[in-house]
Motif scaffolding. Structure first.
Motif, PDB file in Angstrom:
ATOM      1  N   GLN A   1     -20.841 -21.153 -48.537  1.00  0.00           N
ATOM      2  CA  GLN A   1     -19.754 -21.698 -47.872  1.00  0.00           C
ATOM      3  C   GLN A   1     -19.667 -21.645 -46.637  1.00  0.00           C
ATOM      4  OE1 GLN A   1     -17.630 -23.584 -50.221  1.00  0.00           O
ATOM      5  NE2 GLN A   1     -19.023 -22.442 -51.850  1.00  0.00           N
ATOM      6  N   SER A   2     -19.976 -20.684 -45.773  1.00  0.00           N
ATOM      7  CA  SER A   2     -20.065 -20.774 -44.516  1.00  0.00           C
ATOM      8  C   SER A   2     -21.004 -19.472 -44.062  1.00  0.00           C
ATOM      9  CB  SER A   2     -18.502 -20.570 -43.880  1.00  0.00           C
ATOM     10  OG  SER A   2     -18.729 -20.220 -42.460  1.00  0.00           O
ATOM     11  N   THR A   3     -21.620 -19.829 -42.890  1.00  0.00           N
ATOM     12  CA  THR A   3     -22.408 -18.848 -42.052  1.00  0.00           C
ATOM     13  C   THR A   3     -21.804 -18.437 -40.813  1.00  0.00           C
ATOM     14  OG1 THR A   3     -23.980 -20.326 -41.342  1.00  0.00           O
ATOM     15  CG2 THR A   3     -24.576 -19.491 -43.467  1.00  0.00           C
ATOM     16  N   GLU A   4     -20.821 -18.654 -40.550  1.00  0.00           N
ATOM     17  CA  GLU A   4     -19.976 -18.497 -39.420  1.00  0.00           C
ATOM     18  C   GLU A   4     -19.794 -16.943 -39.399  1.00  0.00           C
ATOM     19  OE1 GLU A   4     -19.276 -20.429 -37.036  1.00  0.00           O
ATOM     20  OE2 GLU A   4     -20.185 -22.127 -38.100  1.00  0.00           O
ATOM     21  N   TRP A   5     -19.799 -16.503 -37.909  1.00  0.00           N
ATOM     22  CA  TRP A   5     -19.521 -15.145 -37.287  1.00  0.00           C
ATOM     23  C   TRP A   5     -18.409 -14.359 -38.176  1.00  0.00           C
ATOM     24  CZ3 TRP A   5     -23.645 -13.003 -35.247  1.00  0.00           C
ATOM     25  CH2 TRP A   5     -23.762 -11.797 -34.860  1.00  0.00           C
ATOM     26  N   ASP A   6     -17.514 -15.145 -38.190  1.00  0.00           N
ATOM     27  CA  ASP A   6     -16.048 -14.762 -38.851  1.00  0.00           C
ATOM     28  C   ASP A   6     -16.101 -14.316 -40.345  1.00  0.00           C
ATOM     29  OD1 ASP A   6     -14.734 -14.846 -36.571  1.00  0.00           O
ATOM     30  OD2 ASP A   6     -13.785 -16.694 -36.949  1.00  0.00           O
ATOM     31  N   THR A   7     -16.887 -15.086 -41.130  1.00  0.00           N
ATOM     32  CA  THR A   7     -17.110 -14.778 -42.403  1.00  0.00           C
ATOM     33  C   THR A   7     -17.819 -13.439 -42.672  1.00  0.00           C
ATOM     34  OG1 THR A   7     -17.595 -17.092 -42.779  1.00  0.00           O
ATOM     35  CG2 THR A   7     -18.437 -15.566 -44.614  1.00  0.00           C
ATOM     36  N   LEU A   8     -18.931 -13.110 -41.742  1.00  0.00           N
ATOM     37  CA  LEU A   8     -19.715 -11.872 -41.837  1.00  0.00           C
ATOM     38  C   LEU A   8     -18.798 -10.676 -41.574  1.00  0.00           C
ATOM     39  CD1 LEU A   8     -22.958 -12.690 -39.853  1.00  0.00           C
ATOM     40  CD2 LEU A   8     -22.415 -13.071 -42.323  1.00  0.00           C
ATOM     41  N   LEU A   9     -17.821 -10.887 -40.560  1.00  0.00           N
ATOM     42  CA  LEU A   9     -16.686  -9.805 -40.041  1.00  0.00           C
ATOM     43  C   LEU A   9     -15.910  -9.494 -41.292  1.00  0.00           C
ATOM     44  CD1 LEU A   9     -16.209 -10.784 -36.399  1.00  0.00           C
ATOM     45  CD2 LEU A   9     -17.696  -9.211 -37.204  1.00  0.00           C
ATOM     46  N   ALA A  10     -15.454 -10.680 -41.821  1.00  0.00           N
ATOM     47  CA  ALA A  10     -14.448 -10.502 -43.022  1.00  0.00           C
ATOM     48  C   ALA A  10     -15.139  -9.809 -44.302  1.00  0.00           C
ATOM     49  CB  ALA A  10     -14.036 -12.000 -43.477  1.00  0.00           C
ATOM     50  N   LEU A  11     -16.426 -10.005 -44.312  1.00  0.00           N
ATOM     51  CA  LEU A  11     -16.940  -9.092 -45.454  1.00  0.00           C
ATOM     52  C   LEU A  11     -17.525  -7.761 -45.112  1.00  0.00           C
ATOM     53  CD1 LEU A  11     -18.931 -12.385 -46.705  1.00  0.00           C
ATOM     54  CD2 LEU A  11     -17.331 -11.155 -47.989  1.00  0.00           C
ATOM     55  N   GLY A  12     -17.134  -7.304 -43.786  1.00  0.00           N
ATOM     56  CA  GLY A  12     -17.752  -5.961 -43.499  1.00  0.00           C
ATOM     57  C   GLY A  12     -19.027  -5.794 -43.158  1.00  0.00           C
ATOM     58  N   VAL A  13     -19.660  -6.940 -42.992  1.00  0.00           N
ATOM     59  CA  VAL A  13     -21.005  -6.537 -42.495  1.00  0.00           C
ATOM     60  C   VAL A  13     -21.399  -5.672 -41.267  1.00  0.00           C
ATOM     61  CG1 VAL A  13     -23.283  -7.670 -41.697  1.00  0.00           C
ATOM     62  CG2 VAL A  13     -21.826  -8.762 -43.510  1.00  0.00           C
ATOM     63  N   HIS A  14     -20.435  -5.702 -40.265  1.00  0.00           N
ATOM     64  CA  HIS A  14     -20.366  -4.855 -39.052  1.00  0.00           C
ATOM     65  C   HIS A  14     -19.974  -3.530 -39.207  1.00  0.00           C
ATOM     66  CE1 HIS A  14     -16.389  -5.970 -39.886  1.00  0.00           C
ATOM     67  NE2 HIS A  14     -15.911  -5.427 -38.844  1.00  0.00           N
ATOM     68  N   GLU A  15     -19.766  -2.922 -40.621  1.00  0.00           N
ATOM     69  CA  GLU A  15     -19.286  -1.539 -40.840  1.00  0.00           C
ATOM     70  C   GLU A  15     -20.382  -1.135 -41.866  1.00  0.00           C
ATOM     71  OE1 GLU A  15     -15.523  -2.169 -42.866  1.00  0.00           O
ATOM     72  OE2 GLU A  15     -14.582  -2.552 -41.120  1.00  0.00           O
ATOM     73  N   VAL A  16     -21.554  -1.862 -42.044  1.00  0.00           N
ATOM     74  CA  VAL A  16     -22.511  -1.221 -42.747  1.00  0.00           C
ATOM     75  C   VAL A  16     -23.325  -0.046 -41.970  1.00  0.00           C
ATOM     76  CG1 VAL A  16     -24.629  -1.647 -43.860  1.00  0.00           C
ATOM     77  CG2 VAL A  16     -22.757  -3.374 -44.141  1.00  0.00           C
ATOM     78  N   GLU A  17     -23.523   0.892 -42.689  1.00  0.00           N
ATOM     79  CA  GLU A  17     -24.094   2.099 -41.898  1.00  0.00           C
ATOM     80  C   GLU A  17     -25.316   2.765 -42.614  1.00  0.00           C
ATOM     81  OE1 GLU A  17     -21.264   5.226 -41.087  1.00  0.00           O
ATOM     82  OE2 GLU A  17     -20.252   4.176 -40.046  1.00  0.00           O
TER      83      GLU A  17
END
Length: 267
Positions: free
Chosen positions: A22-38
């Motif tokens: 549906q969307s490849t916008e940065w907000d989509t990635l943040l909402a799904l927690g990609v930035h929290e992957v460790e």
């Protein structure tokens, strides 16, 4: 080594895949927690899906290497230019992180990768010693995802495109080409997950070599079967083709990783 995705990892991958349709916008990635992957395996799960969707932006630099949202970097000689623009921009020199002051735009084979020259600002501090290998690993996972999409789209096109009254996918030569791409990706992907578990420079470099070859083969086969239409702006397959072309040499060329691998094996 046998690696099987957990239920949570499969759910995360599916959620990413569905959302990125549906969307490849940065907000989509943040909402799904990609930035929290460790963890390494979770990083691979995420970047496989980012590759499938050909997500633009400094995702490797921000989410895998710096682990900061809205950040990007250059890391000479493997990432010689700052990728895109972000709130926080850095340059890594001799494992030290500096603020980077953007210079002139640079050309890229992938128009979604907006590159900039730079000059060094103030030193910020030492770089995480695993950061480079996380970048290589994430780039490798992206390439697997890109290759998967190229294979799927090329297969679908081959089943629809007709010559001499038959779908070109029924021709033996086309079947063999697609089979070779499938085998290459199937053999390369486990190396990426294996490297994610060990995070050893040897395994990370081996994975990048194998994945680079497999993704490049997927790109060449997709272009050959689609013909010139594959590169046209009206046909969005070029997003995947050009991104593979850019990422094959990003985060270390094949020659660099072969030298690194040989040094690890012979050391």
């Amino acid at each position: 080594m046998k690696f099987t995705l957990s239920y949570e990892q499969r759910q995360f991958a599916q959620a990413l895949r569905d959302a990125l349709k549906q969307s490849t916008e940065w907000d989509t990635l943040l909402a799904l927690g990609v930035h929290e992957v460790e963890s390494g395996p979770d990083l691979v799960v995420a970047f496989l899906e980012l590759g499938r969707a050909a997500v633009p932006g400094p995702v490797v630099e921000s989410f895998a290497v710096l682990r900061e949202t809205s950040s990007t970097l250059a890391w000479e000689p493997h990432v010689p230019y700052v990728v895109d623009n972000a709130e926080n921009t850095y340059a890594i020199v001799d494992d030290v992180r500096y603020r980077a002051i953007l210079g002139d735009p640079q050309k890229s084979v992938d128009p979604t990768r907006r590159l900039h020259g730079f000059r060094l600002g103030e030193a910020v501090g030492p770089m995480d010693p695993e950061a480079f290998d996380r970048g290589v690993l994430a780039c490798s996972a992206q390439l697997v995802g890109l290759g998967r999409t190229l294979l799927e789209r090329t297969r679908d096109y081959a089943l629809q495109r007709k010559q001499f009254g038959k779908a070109i996918g029924s021709f033996q030569a086309v079947k063999h080409q697609l089979a070779d791409v499938h085998v290459g990706l199937e053999l390369a992907e486990p190396l990426v997950f294996g490297a994610a578990v060990t995070m050893s420079p040897r395994d990370v470099s081996a994975a990048k070599i194998a994945v680079g070859q497999a993704a490049y083969q997927a790109m060449r086969t997709a272009l050959q079967i689609h013909g010139a239409i594959g590169y046209t702006a009206e046909f969005d397959l070029s997003r995947w083709l050009l991104k593979v072309r850019a990422l094959v040499t990003a985060w270390g060329t094949e020659a660099y990783h072969r030298e690194r691998l040989m040094a690890a094996l012979c050391g």
